[in-house]
Write an enzyme that holds these catalytic residues in place. Structure first.
Site, PDB file in Angstrom:
ATOM      1  N   ASN A   4      41.798 -73.376 -91.488  1.00  0.00           N
ATOM      2  CA  ASN A   4      41.949 -74.432 -91.867  1.00  0.00           C
ATOM      3  C   ASN A   4      42.915 -73.818 -93.615  1.00  0.00           C
ATOM      4  O   ASN A   4      42.994 -72.368 -93.845  1.00  0.00           O
ATOM      5  CB  ASN A   4      40.257 -74.868 -92.433  1.00  0.00           C
ATOM      6  CG  ASN A   4      39.591 -75.445 -91.428  1.00  0.00           C
ATOM      7  OD1 ASN A   4      39.731 -76.199 -90.815  1.00  0.00           O
ATOM      8  ND2 ASN A   4      38.765 -73.890 -91.096  1.00  0.00           N
ATOM      9  N   GLU A  37      44.837 -65.793 -87.218  1.00  0.00           N
ATOM     10  CA  GLU A  37      44.427 -66.878 -88.152  1.00  0.00           C
ATOM     11  C   GLU A  37      45.645 -66.576 -89.654  1.00  0.00           C
ATOM     12  O   GLU A  37      46.003 -67.574 -90.198  1.00  0.00           O
ATOM     13  CB  GLU A  37      43.306 -66.812 -87.972  1.00  0.00           C
ATOM     14  CG  GLU A  37      42.594 -67.015 -87.686  1.00  0.00           C
ATOM     15  CD  GLU A  37      43.100 -67.453 -86.177  1.00  0.00           C
ATOM     16  OE1 GLU A  37      43.100 -69.076 -86.611  1.00  0.00           O
ATOM     17  OE2 GLU A  37      41.761 -68.410 -84.999  1.00  0.00           O
ATOM     18  N   GLU A  59      49.779 -72.998 -81.369  1.00  0.00           N
ATOM     19  CA  GLU A  59      48.795 -72.114 -80.724  1.00  0.00           C
ATOM     20  C   GLU A  59      49.761 -71.445 -79.755  1.00  0.00           C
ATOM     21  O   GLU A  59      49.535 -70.250 -79.848  1.00  0.00           O
ATOM     22  CB  GLU A  59      48.056 -72.600 -79.920  1.00  0.00           C
ATOM     23  CG  GLU A  59      47.560 -73.549 -80.984  1.00  0.00           C
ATOM     24  CD  GLU A  59      46.367 -72.946 -81.399  1.00  0.00           C
ATOM     25  OE1 GLU A  59      46.360 -71.583 -81.726  1.00  0.00           O
ATOM     26  OE2 GLU A  59      45.732 -73.107 -83.176  1.00  0.00           O
TER      27      GLU A  59
END
Length: 620
Positions: A4, A37, A59
């Site tokens: 996020n 991340e 991804e």
């Protein structure tokens, strides 16, 4: 973990570690996941996906980036081996099953079911192939252009490929079939040497089996990295179709159903080294003789192919052993012909060599995993495969007991724990040698193994020794298991390891042990890590026991899927993977697995997550 924007969220497994509670693999994985991340700040947040069908845009790209990061921080050859092992053992199975889908799916029922190995790991391989085709500098130029063009935008895989095309002046139109077609392509290669013309002709045929919704496949654009070795094991200069290469590895562009590449100025019959560094996610066949695989294992300059040659040779031996069992014979390594003789000779050479890269050396010593071996049989017999592999471990341990004992004793063990490539490699070598010694003679080496378990200054050595004990008949294993739990019962992530060791152990009583652990005070079905450590590890990491002929393993898994359906449907759906592969097994196992899938489908109020996997898995 989740990326996020402005807030990364991590499972404790991928962020908490210290030497006494985390293994080398844990440390490396944590570094990779944190890196992954963080890298999403660019590939995923600065430039994101237009829609869910483009999931691999972020991804697959970011997995490639974290793979390269780990390769730079650790061992490039071993990182490649780890990634390919996962592809071959798991993603290739997904490609060949009822849930096969393209890297860019065309449709979905529940998007959570497309956070798959195909989207992530195969998606990373697609990005890696572009890197191989345009080179490191060209790939960087393409990435810079991609971020410059699309910063702050939501885009598609076509936009990513277009940036690579523009930056490098290359046409990747055919290459984009990798995003649209499901399945694992097959390359069937053959070679012919013309001494008079001093030419070597390499013919490559590509094909791809039908998959759900795609009965026919168009030819892919496949980068095939190759080299040639002479009879002394030296690399040969390459001139291919009139083009001279500065390097001794060339990347061939395979674009047609059948192509022939002509190598000029070849002074003697060469031995080809094909698919170097695993340059494409394909299965490759070439009619290597057993002694040629042993030669590549000893001489290939490409670390990945050196390891892969040994794996291919071991596969042949295990295939021969399984055939012996199938005809009612006892296992006999000496009766496996030239394959067994070549493998023993290769291990003799391997154990007499110095090893500059300890991590690669440890990988070269290990046998193929059971999950990978299953792909070499038309009908998989998990019990016979596991027994044959274990027998081969015992034989290697017995025949080279002195060398393995010396390797264990003389490979330095660090006084102070560090996650440095050299220290990690040395621990891997020592623990691989210990596993062979315990397979060979658990009575003789059991006490030494227990001492390592009890006295180790790090979790890697302690857990490796405990695993060797647990997979042996030595009575010390029960003492060690009890001591391990008593010591670490307040460390949740270590208790997960304790559950997994028992769930993946050899032995006829393993399922009974797993069922008993299901009632253990430390187990909770509502804890995803704990659930994966026991139920998931058993179903996916212990094929011989999970697939026992009476179907109790299947029933055990289906019971948990049904119980989880309302508690955690995403985890329930992911646990289903072993059951939907029923087509790979004999008729009796097929019927038992289908019955459990039908029982799941008959469950009232079935979630979309579970329904999609079970219904596609059961479809004829």
């Amino acid at each position: 973990a989740m990326e996020n924007k402005g807030l990364n969220v991590f499972n404790s497994k991928y962020v908490l570690a210290r030497p006494d509670t985390a293994t080398d693999t844990d440390f490396i994985n944590i570094e990779a996941v944190v890196g992954h991340e963080y890298f999403h700040n660019w590939s995923g947040n600065r430039v994101t996906c237009r829609d869910w069908f483009q999931l691999s845009l972020k991804e697959g790209f970011t997995v490639f980036r974290d793979q390269e990061f780990t390769a730079d921080m650790f061992s490039r050859a071993v990182k490649r081996i780890d990634d390919v092992n996962q592809l071959r053992s798991l993603q290739f199975v997904e490609d060949a099953g009822p849930m096969a889908h393209p890297v860019r799916p065309a449709s979905y029922v529940e998007i959570n079911n497309f956070y798959t190995l195909t989207v992530y790991e195969k998606g990373a391989e697609v990005v890696r192939m572009i890197h191989t085709l345009v080179g490191a500098d060209g790939f960087r130029k393409g990435c810079d252009l991609y971020f410059e063009r699309h910063d702050g935008q939501a885009v598609t895989t076509e936009d990513f490929v277009a940036a690579m095309e523009t930056a490098n002046g290359i046409d990747l139109t055919q290459f984009k079939r990798w995003y649209a077609q499901a399945g694992t392509p097959k390359l069937d290669c053959s070679g012919e040497y013309d001494a008079a013309a001093q030419q070597y002709r390499l013919t490559v045929r590509q094909s791809c089996a039908p998959s759900p919704g795609q009965p026919e496949k168009q030819p892919y654009h496949i980068p095939l990295a190759v080299g040639l070795l002479n009879r002394a094991g030296a690399e040969m200069a390459l001139t291919i179709d009139g083009q001279r290469y500065a390097d001794t590895t060339a990347v061939l562009h395979v674009t047609a159903a059948e192509q022939t590449f002509v190598f000029d100025h070849v002074s003697e019959a060469p031995l080809p080294s094909l698919l170097r560094h695993f340059s494409a996610p394909v299965t490759l066949t070439f009619d290597y003789r057993d002694e040629e695989l042993a030669f590549l294992m000893a001489n290939d300059s490409d670390g990945f192919n050196r390891w892969d040659a040994g794996q291919r040779l071991a596969v042949r031996v295990i295939q021969a052993l399984v055939a012996q069992a199938g005809s009612g014979q006892a296992f006999d390594l000496d009766a496996t012909g030239s394959s067994g003789a070549a493998l023993i000779k290769a291990y003799e050479a391997l154990l007499s060599q110095d090893h500059a890269d300890a991590n690669l050396y440890a990988e070269a010593l290990r046998l193929p995993k059971e999950s990978y071996l299953g792909g070499f049989f038309d009908v998989v017999d998990p019990v016979a495969i596991a027994d044959a592999r274990w027998y081969l471990m015992q034989q290697i341990g017995q025949r080279f007991q002195a060398q393995l004992a010396a390797l264990y004793q003389h490979t330095p063990a660090a006084d102070v724990f560090a996650v440095e490539a050299l220290d990690v490699g040395r621990r891997a070598v020592r623990n691989t040698a210990l596993a062979y010694l315990m397979a060979a003679d658990a009575d003789q080496y059991g006490e030494r193994c227990y001492q390592q378990f009890a006295q180790a200054n790090n979790m890697t050595d302690s857990l490796s020794a405990l695993a060797a004990l647990v997979n042996s008949p030595n009575a010390l294993k029960e003492t060690a298991l009890a001591e391990f739990y008593t010591r670490w019962q307040r460390e949740a992530l270590v208790v997960d390891k304790w559950f997994t060791l028992q769930a993946t152990a050899r032995g006829a009583d393993t399922l009974q042990r797993v069922q008993a652990l299901r009632q253990h005070a430390a187990f909770s079905i509502k804890n995803p890590n704990r659930l994966r450590s026991l139920v998931g590890a058993f179903a996916q990491g212990n094929p011989a026991v999970f697939h026992q002929a009476d179907g109790t393993g299947y029933r055990f898994l289906a019971d948990h899927v049904i119980e989880l359906n309302t508690l955690n449907p995403q985890i329930a759906a992911r646990l289903l993977s072993p059951l939907i592969q029923w087509r790979r097994y004999d008729a009796s196992r097929q019927a038992l697995m289908q019955a459990e899938l039908q029982r799941i489908l008959d469950t009232p109020h079935l979630s979309k997550d579970v329904f999609e996997i079970a219904s596609k898995g059961l479809a004829k």
